[in-house]
Write a protein that holds these residues in place. Structure first.
Motif, PDB file in Angstrom:
ATOM      1  N   GLU A 219       0.826  -1.202   0.000  1.00 20.40           N
ATOM      2  CA  GLU A 219       0.000   0.000   0.000  1.00 20.40           C
ATOM      3  C   GLU A 219       0.864   1.258   0.000  1.00 20.40           C
ATOM      4  OE1 GLU A 219      -2.438   2.398  -0.613  1.00 20.40           O
ATOM      5  OE2 GLU A 219      -3.491   0.488  -0.292  1.00 20.40           O
ATOM      6  N   PRO A 220       1.047   1.930  -1.181  1.00 22.66           N
ATOM      7  CA  PRO A 220       1.888   3.143  -1.231  1.00 22.66           C
ATOM      8  C   PRO A 220       1.275   4.324  -0.495  1.00 22.66           C
ATOM      9  CG  PRO A 220       0.793   2.792  -3.331  1.00 22.66           C
ATOM     10  CD  PRO A 220       0.504   1.576  -2.503  1.00 22.66           C
ATOM     11  N   ASP A 221      -0.039   4.296  -0.259  1.00 22.40           N
ATOM     12  CA  ASP A 221      -0.664   5.416   0.440  1.00 22.40           C
ATOM     13  C   ASP A 221      -0.318   5.465   1.918  1.00 22.40           C
ATOM     14  OD1 ASP A 221      -1.793   6.223  -1.887  1.00 22.40           O
ATOM     15  OD2 ASP A 221      -3.767   5.363  -1.511  1.00 22.40           O
ATOM     16  N   LEU A 222       0.576   4.579   2.350  1.00 22.71           N
ATOM     17  CA  LEU A 222       1.096   4.658   3.715  1.00 22.71           C
ATOM     18  C   LEU A 222       2.354   5.516   3.803  1.00 22.71           C
ATOM     19  CD1 LEU A 222       0.683   0.935   4.860  1.00 22.71           C
ATOM     20  CD2 LEU A 222      -0.633   2.909   5.668  1.00 22.71           C
ATOM     21  N   LEU A 223       2.939   5.862   2.613  1.00 17.29           N
ATOM     22  CA  LEU A 223       4.198   6.620   2.619  1.00 17.29           C
ATOM     23  C   LEU A 223       4.159   7.883   1.779  1.00 17.29           C
ATOM     24  CD1 LEU A 223       7.040   3.924   2.388  1.00 17.29           C
ATOM     25  CD2 LEU A 223       6.321   5.231   4.382  1.00 17.29           C
ATOM     26  N   ASN A 224       3.289   7.992   0.816  1.00 15.96           N
ATOM     27  CA  ASN A 224       3.320   9.140  -0.078  1.00 15.96           C
ATOM     28  C   ASN A 224       2.666  10.365   0.545  1.00 15.96           C
ATOM     29  OD1 ASN A 224       0.587   8.550  -0.264  1.00 15.96           O
ATOM     30  ND2 ASN A 224       0.809   7.444  -2.211  1.00 15.96           N
ATOM     31  N   THR A 225       2.479  11.395  -0.263  1.00 13.93           N
ATOM     32  CA  THR A 225       1.911  12.635   0.254  1.00 13.93           C
ATOM     33  C   THR A 225       0.505  12.441   0.803  1.00 13.93           C
ATOM     34  OG1 THR A 225       3.233  13.849  -1.378  1.00 13.93           O
ATOM     35  CG2 THR A 225       1.421  15.039  -0.350  1.00 13.93           C
ATOM     36  N   THR A 226      -0.239  11.538   0.202  1.00 15.60           N
ATOM     37  CA  THR A 226      -1.590  11.266   0.689  1.00 15.60           C
ATOM     38  C   THR A 226      -1.572  10.772   2.122  1.00 15.60           C
ATOM     39  OG1 THR A 226      -2.286  10.723  -1.567  1.00 15.60           O
ATOM     40  CG2 THR A 226      -3.696   9.949   0.224  1.00 15.60           C
ATOM     41  N   ALA A 227      -0.551  10.003   2.483  1.00 17.82           N
ATOM     42  CA  ALA A 227      -0.472   9.460   3.836  1.00 17.82           C
ATOM     43  C   ALA A 227      -0.187  10.528   4.879  1.00 17.82           C
ATOM     44  CB  ALA A 227       0.606   8.386   3.901  1.00 17.82           C
ATOM     45  N   LEU A 228       0.331  11.685   4.451  1.00 16.67           N
ATOM     46  CA  LEU A 228       0.729  12.724   5.404  1.00 16.67           C
ATOM     47  C   LEU A 228      -0.328  13.799   5.592  1.00 16.67           C
ATOM     48  CD1 LEU A 228       4.434  13.208   4.249  1.00 16.67           C
ATOM     49  CD2 LEU A 228       3.500  11.493   5.778  1.00 16.67           C
ATOM     50  N   LYS A 229      -1.545  13.528   5.132  1.00 12.71           N
ATOM     51  CA  LYS A 229      -2.600  14.529   5.281  1.00 12.71           C
ATOM     52  C   LYS A 229      -2.986  14.744   6.739  1.00 12.71           C
ATOM     53  CE  LYS A 229      -5.549  12.607   2.533  1.00 12.71           C
ATOM     54  NZ  LYS A 229      -6.789  12.388   1.746  1.00 12.71           N
ATOM     55  N   THR A 230      -2.820  13.714   7.556  1.00 17.32           N
ATOM     56  CA  THR A 230      -3.189  13.810   8.969  1.00 17.32           C
ATOM     57  C   THR A 230      -1.965  13.545   9.834  1.00 17.32           C
ATOM     58  OG1 THR A 230      -3.783  11.457   9.095  1.00 17.32           O
ATOM     59  CG2 THR A 230      -5.520  13.010   8.451  1.00 17.32           C
ATOM     60  N   LEU A 231      -2.017  14.010  11.069  1.00 17.80           N
ATOM     61  CA  LEU A 231      -0.908  13.801  11.996  1.00 17.80           C
ATOM     62  C   LEU A 231      -0.711  12.324  12.295  1.00 17.80           C
ATOM     63  CD1 LEU A 231       1.249  14.972  13.843  1.00 17.80           C
ATOM     64  CD2 LEU A 231      -0.514  15.264  15.607  1.00 17.80           C
ATOM     65  N   GLU A 232      -1.817  11.594  12.446  1.00 12.62           N
ATOM     66  CA  GLU A 232      -1.720  10.161  12.728  1.00 12.62           C
ATOM     67  C   GLU A 232      -1.104   9.420  11.554  1.00 12.62           C
ATOM     68  OE1 GLU A 232      -1.899   6.915  15.150  1.00 12.62           O
ATOM     69  OE2 GLU A 232      -2.469   8.976  15.654  1.00 12.62           O
ATOM     70  N   GLY A 233      -1.469   9.823  10.333  1.00 10.92           N
ATOM     71  CA  GLY A 233      -0.888   9.185   9.163  1.00 10.92           C
ATOM     72  C   GLY A 233       0.593   9.471   9.024  1.00 10.92           C
ATOM     73  N   ALA A 234       1.031  10.702   9.336  1.00  4.44           N
ATOM     74  CA  ALA A 234       2.453  11.035   9.271  1.00  4.44           C
ATOM     75  C   ALA A 234       3.248  10.244  10.297  1.00  4.44           C
ATOM     76  CB  ALA A 234       2.642  12.537   9.488  1.00  4.44           C
ATOM     77  N   ARG A 235       2.710  10.088  11.498  1.00  6.07           N
ATOM     78  CA  ARG A 235       3.400   9.298  12.516  1.00  6.07           C
ATOM     79  C   ARG A 235       3.537   7.847  12.087  1.00  6.07           C
ATOM     80  NH1 ARG A 235       0.179  11.621  17.864  1.00  6.07           N
ATOM     81  NH2 ARG A 235       1.355  13.604  18.047  1.00  6.07           N
ATOM     82  N   THR A 236       2.481   7.309  11.486  1.00  5.48           N
ATOM     83  CA  THR A 236       2.525   5.920  11.029  1.00  5.48           C
ATOM     84  C   THR A 236       3.566   5.741   9.929  1.00  5.48           C
ATOM     85  OG1 THR A 236       0.178   5.657  11.583  1.00  5.48           O
ATOM     86  CG2 THR A 236       1.145   4.048  10.068  1.00  5.48           C
ATOM     87  N   ALA A 237       3.671   6.704   9.000  1.00  3.64           N
ATOM     88  CA  ALA A 237       4.650   6.606   7.909  1.00  3.64           C
ATOM     89  C   ALA A 237       6.073   6.607   8.445  1.00  3.64           C
ATOM     90  CB  ALA A 237       4.442   7.755   6.928  1.00  3.64           C
ATOM     91  N   VAL A 238       6.361   7.506   9.377  1.00  2.00           N
ATOM     92  CA  VAL A 238       7.710   7.565   9.944  1.00  2.00           C
ATOM     93  C   VAL A 238       8.005   6.299  10.750  1.00  2.00           C
ATOM     94  CG1 VAL A 238       9.192   8.819  11.546  1.00  2.00           C
ATOM     95  CG2 VAL A 238       7.717  10.081   9.976  1.00  2.00           C
ATOM     96  N   ALA A 239       7.033   5.821  11.526  1.00  2.00           N
ATOM     97  CA  ALA A 239       7.243   4.609  12.321  1.00  2.00           C
ATOM     98  C   ALA A 239       7.457   3.397  11.437  1.00  2.00           C
ATOM     99  CB  ALA A 239       6.042   4.391  13.243  1.00  2.00           C
TER     100      ALA A 239
END
Length: 409
Positions: A219-239
């Motif tokens: 699932e690329p939407d866990l790392l791309n710009t779409t994934a960083l729309k929310t704070l929770e999504g950005a934390r998940t991408a970095v983790a």
């Protein structure tokens, strides 16, 4: 009008104008060479595609920026990786339809993460760098970017395009993170793969191949710009990235698969250490040669014969012998006698006079015509002349003779 035209034409080709034209041409040519050598690196790459230089919704430039601002080492790879990045994580984001990735092209001993493509996009004609998502690609097209040995026995589950939250769990069932909004979240199935992260249905979202250090993210939407729309999504991408790479090692996002490789060229080699010093020396020599060609003292000398001919050769050889023998100063009294005899004939002095009488006669004539000096004084200077002032004495003798001739005339 004719005079004005001539002045305008001469001014257009003045030395200053030609110098300015040459300087502008040289600087322009040098700038063109430098830009040609570094053209690939000057490309921003913000073209709306799914790579680390793109800031579109499917790009990964925002993830790179997030890692850098959070204190984690992150960079975009355009060529061979530095030694400091050997143990880091190499993230590959192959483009849809580009064919299978050849992992042998990447000399990287550390872990590698392949992010499968999901969206078929096209550039937004109204907004530069933006992308329009046209559709979700099928599972075969996404898996086609994997090497054959990794693709064997692996399937990709693509549910209906519904939007909903995606929860990630560790293999032991512990909640890892949350992506609040994902459209048609994808998962992997296949033998020979170790699950790293699972979705709420227990299917692999991030898996590691058991025979290599290669990870695959469905699932690329866990790392791309779409994934960083929310704070929770950005934390998940970095983790997610922190989970599969060692601490204090960089995350390298590859851009060579999308045509942004740093090309090797002879011109670029000449502009970088250690050869840049030699290049600067050659440039300095060229500048000095140009200055020497453009600014010189008088016209260029014609080549002379190695052995001169005629009277000039006889005079040069005689002068060389006299100079070699050190007899220059002794020639001055003889030259004074020669000038005396020539002046006596020119003004019609009486014949048969001895030397003292002739000297006295010439002195009286010198006073009569108002010459600048008398012969007796000049003869005394000639007898006392040295090699340094003999030429001046010879000039004065010649001037005295001319004054007597003009005075008598």
């Amino acid at each position: 009008m004719g005079a004005m035209s001539r002045r305008g034409a001469s001014g257009a080709f003045s030395p200053m104008a030609m110098i300015v034209i040459v300087l502008v041409g040289v600087v322009s040519f040098a700038g063109l060479g430098v830009l040609s050598a570094y053209a690939p690196e000057l490309k921003k790459g913000d073209d709306g595609r799914a790579h680390a230089l793109s800031r579109s919704s499917v790009g990964y430039a925002a993830t790179v920026r997030l890692l850098q601002t959070s204190g984690r080492g992150a960079l975009v790879g355009r060529g061979p990786l530095p030694a400091s990045a050997e143990d880091g994580l190499l993230v590959l984001t192959p483009a849809l339809g580009s064919g299978a990735v050849n992992l042998d092209d990447f000399d990287h001993p550390g872990p590698r993460l392949i992010v499968l493509p999901k969206w078929a996009t096209m550039p937004d004609p109204n907004r530069k760098g933006w992308a329009l998502a046209t559709r979700i690609v099928n599972d075969k097209a996404s898996l086609a970017v994997l090497p054959a040995d990794l693709r064997k026995g692996l399937t990709l589950r693509a549910p209906p395009p519904e939007v909903g939250p995606l929860r990630l769990y560790r293999p032991d069932g512990q909640l890892f993170g949350l992506q609040p909004s994902v459209r048609a979240p994808r998962s992997l199935e296949g033998k020979g793969w170790t699950p790293v992260l699972k979705d709420q249905d227990g299917r692999m979202v991030l898996a590691m191949h058991t025979e290599s250090q290669t990870y695959v993210l469905a699932e690329p939407d866990l790392l791309n710009t779409t994934a960083l729309k929310t704070l929770e999504g950005a934390r998940t991408a970095v983790a997610l990235l922190d989970l599969i790479h060692a601490e204090d090692t960089p995350v390298v996002f590859d851009a060579t698969l999308h045509g942004f490789a740093r090309a090797r060229s002879l011109l670029r080699l000449l502009l970088e250490p250690p050869l840049v010093g030699a290049t600067l020396v050659l440039v300095a020599l060229a500048v000095l040669a140009g200055l020497q060609a453009g600014v010189r003292f008088g016209p260029a000398l014609k080549p002379r014969r190695a052995v001169a001919l005629g009277k000039l050769a006889l005079a040069d050889n005689t002068a060389g012998l006299i100079r070699l023998a050190g007899r220059e100063a002794r020639m001055t009294p003889l030259y004074a006698q020669l000038i005396r005899a020539s002046a006596a004939r020119a003004i019609g002095a009486p014949r048969g006079m001895d030397d003292p009488a002739l000297d006295a006669f010439l002195d009286r004539v010198s006073v009569t015509v108002g010459a600048s000096s008398t012969f007796t004084a000049l003869a005394e200077r000639a007898r006392a002349a040295t090699a340094s002032d003999m030429m001046q004495v010879a000039r004065d003798l010649h001037l005295w003779k001319q004054e007597l001739i003009r005075g008598r005339q």
